[in-house]
Scaffold this active site. Structure first.
Site, PDB file in Angstrom:
ATOM      1  N   ASP A   1       0.487 -10.686  -0.901  1.00 51.54           N
ATOM      2  CA  ASP A   1       1.733  -9.956  -1.094  1.00 51.54           C
ATOM      3  C   ASP A   1       2.322  -9.579   0.269  1.00 51.54           C
ATOM      4  OD1 ASP A   1       3.638  -7.790  -2.152  1.00 51.54           O
ATOM      5  OD2 ASP A   1       2.668  -8.446  -3.998  1.00 51.54           O
ATOM      6  N   ILE A   2       2.899  -8.411   0.384  1.00 51.71           N
ATOM      7  CA  ILE A   2       3.605  -8.014   1.606  1.00 51.71           C
ATOM      8  C   ILE A   2       2.662  -7.318   2.572  1.00 51.71           C
ATOM      9  CG2 ILE A   2       4.334  -5.713   0.819  1.00 51.71           C
ATOM     10  CD1 ILE A   2       7.126  -6.464   2.115  1.00 51.71           C
ATOM     11  N   THR A   3       2.877  -7.541   3.846  1.00 51.14           N
ATOM     12  CA  THR A   3       2.127  -6.825   4.876  1.00 51.14           C
ATOM     13  C   THR A   3       3.018  -6.604   6.086  1.00 51.14           C
ATOM     14  OG1 THR A   3      -0.026  -6.672   5.980  1.00 51.14           O
ATOM     15  CG2 THR A   3       1.117  -8.790   6.116  1.00 51.14           C
TER      16      THR A   3
ATOM     17  N   ALA B   1      -6.082  -6.862   6.971  1.00 45.19           N
ATOM     18  CA  ALA B   1      -5.493  -7.649   5.890  1.00 45.19           C
ATOM     19  C   ALA B   1      -5.684  -9.134   6.168  1.00 45.19           C
ATOM     20  CB  ALA B   1      -4.006  -7.331   5.758  1.00 45.19           C
ATOM     21  N   MET B   2      -5.713  -9.934   5.101  1.00 51.05           N
ATOM     22  CA  MET B   2      -5.879 -11.379   5.241  1.00 51.05           C
ATOM     23  C   MET B   2      -4.997 -12.115   4.251  1.00 51.05           C
ATOM     24  SD  MET B   2      -9.960 -11.851   5.833  1.00 51.05           S
ATOM     25  CE  MET B   2     -10.735 -10.974   7.210  1.00 51.05           C
ATOM     26  N   GLY B   3      -4.494 -13.259   4.680  1.00 49.27           N
ATOM     27  CA  GLY B   3      -3.739 -14.147   3.814  1.00 49.27           C
ATOM     28  C   GLY B   3      -3.701 -15.519   4.459  1.00 49.27           C
TER      29      GLY B   3
ATOM     30  N   PHE C   1      -5.719 -13.391   9.672  1.00 47.48           N
ATOM     31  CA  PHE C   1      -6.080 -11.981   9.518  1.00 47.48           C
ATOM     32  C   PHE C   1      -5.255 -11.108  10.460  1.00 47.48           C
ATOM     33  CE2 PHE C   1      -8.960 -13.752  12.738  1.00 47.48           C
ATOM     34  CZ  PHE C   1      -8.860 -12.824  13.769  1.00 47.48           C
TER      35      PHE C   1
ATOM     36  N   CYS D   1       0.195  -4.972   0.696  1.00 46.97           N
ATOM     37  CA  CYS D   1      -0.519  -5.989  -0.075  1.00 46.97           C
ATOM     38  C   CYS D   1      -0.327  -5.797  -1.578  1.00 46.97           C
ATOM     39  CB  CYS D   1      -2.016  -6.002   0.279  1.00 46.97           C
ATOM     40  SG  CYS D   1      -2.324  -6.307   2.041  1.00 46.97           S
TER      41      CYS D   1
END
Length: 258
Positions: A115-117, A186-188, A200, A217
């Site tokens: 999602d958003i970060t 955070a990770m995506g 990350f 997120c």
């Protein structure tokens, strides 16, 4: 700040020939870099690696040996920016266009998962561009490997961090029924033909007030933290990088070329 990069060609990388795999990773420290430039550079490296893999399929049909594919790790910080993954919800950004400008931030819809970060100065961002055929072809394992490297790095600062079931990333107060779980990393990621991009974002000395303008997120009931907030003092980004790299090498069973 650099805004243009030239991809390194694979023949400039020393490589292990064992099993036709290259487990060496070229580390590039980009410093403070515009998000758009880093994203474009990732796409460039990914496309070049995928092209090698496509050519290798053709050479295999001709019974010729394959070319080794390269691996990269880009380390950087970004100016204030919000990014929304392809599975995210636009309403999780709580600012309109004029409010974004007021806070000196930009917004991008991107092609990673999640999602958003938020990214900004004081945050260590890592973009591994890895051919997972050189390591293991399991994206869930790959995410756990990245998490483990962060967990081990935080342990060097005396912090106990871990995972929360069903939530990607690294957390403080992660144990079941802990009173105040908060995300520190955070990770995506995106994976194309087993070549990865994105990665990350570890909050080191991050201005956490910027997270107040999003639902981080997409998770409304948990907080965000940073290394500085947990320790009570600022930590040099380069110090964190240098502590992280050996752990990444260990969990990937790779050699990092710094």
């Amino acid at each position: 700040m650099s805004t243009f990069f030239v991809a390194t060609t694979p023949d400039t990388l020393p490589a292990s020939l064992a099993g036709g795999q290259n487990r060496r990773v070229l580390v590039e420290r980009l410093g403070l870099t515009a998000y758009e430039a880093a994203w474009a550079y990732q796409e460039q490296l990914l496309a070049a690696t995928v092209a090698i893999k496509t050519q290798n399929r053709q050479t295999a049909e001709a019974n010729l040996p394959p070319a080794l594919t390269p691996n990269y790790l880009l380390l950087c910080q970004h100016p204030h920016v919000y990014t929304l993954g392809k599975s995210g919800k636009a309403e999780n950004l709580l600012l309109n266009e004029s409010e974004l400008a007021k806070h000196g931030a930009t917004f991008h819809r991107i092609n990673r998962g999640g999602d958003i970060t938020y990214h900004g100065p004081g945050q260590l961002v890592g973009y591994p561009i890895l051919d997972l055929d050189n390591f293991f072809t399991d994206i869930h394992r790959y995410l756990r490997v990245l998490e483990e490297a962060i967990i081990r790095t935080l342990a060097e600062y005396g912090l106990s961090a871990g995972r929360i079931a069903g939530l990607t990333g690294v957390w403080m107060d992660y144990e079941e029924n802990a009173p105040r779980p908060r995300k520190i990393c955070a990770m995506g990621v995106k994976c194309s033909r087993w070549v990865t991009m994105h990665g990350f974002a570890l909050n080191v000395n991050t201005d956490l007030t910027y997270f107040g303008h999003i639902v981080p997120c997409g998770i409304a009931d948990k907080a965000v933290t940073s290394l500085q907030q947990e320790l009570g003092y600022a930590v040099p980004i380069t110090e964190v990088e240098n502590r992280l790299l050996p752990h990444l090498a260990a969990v990937l069973e790779a050699e990092l070329l710094v």
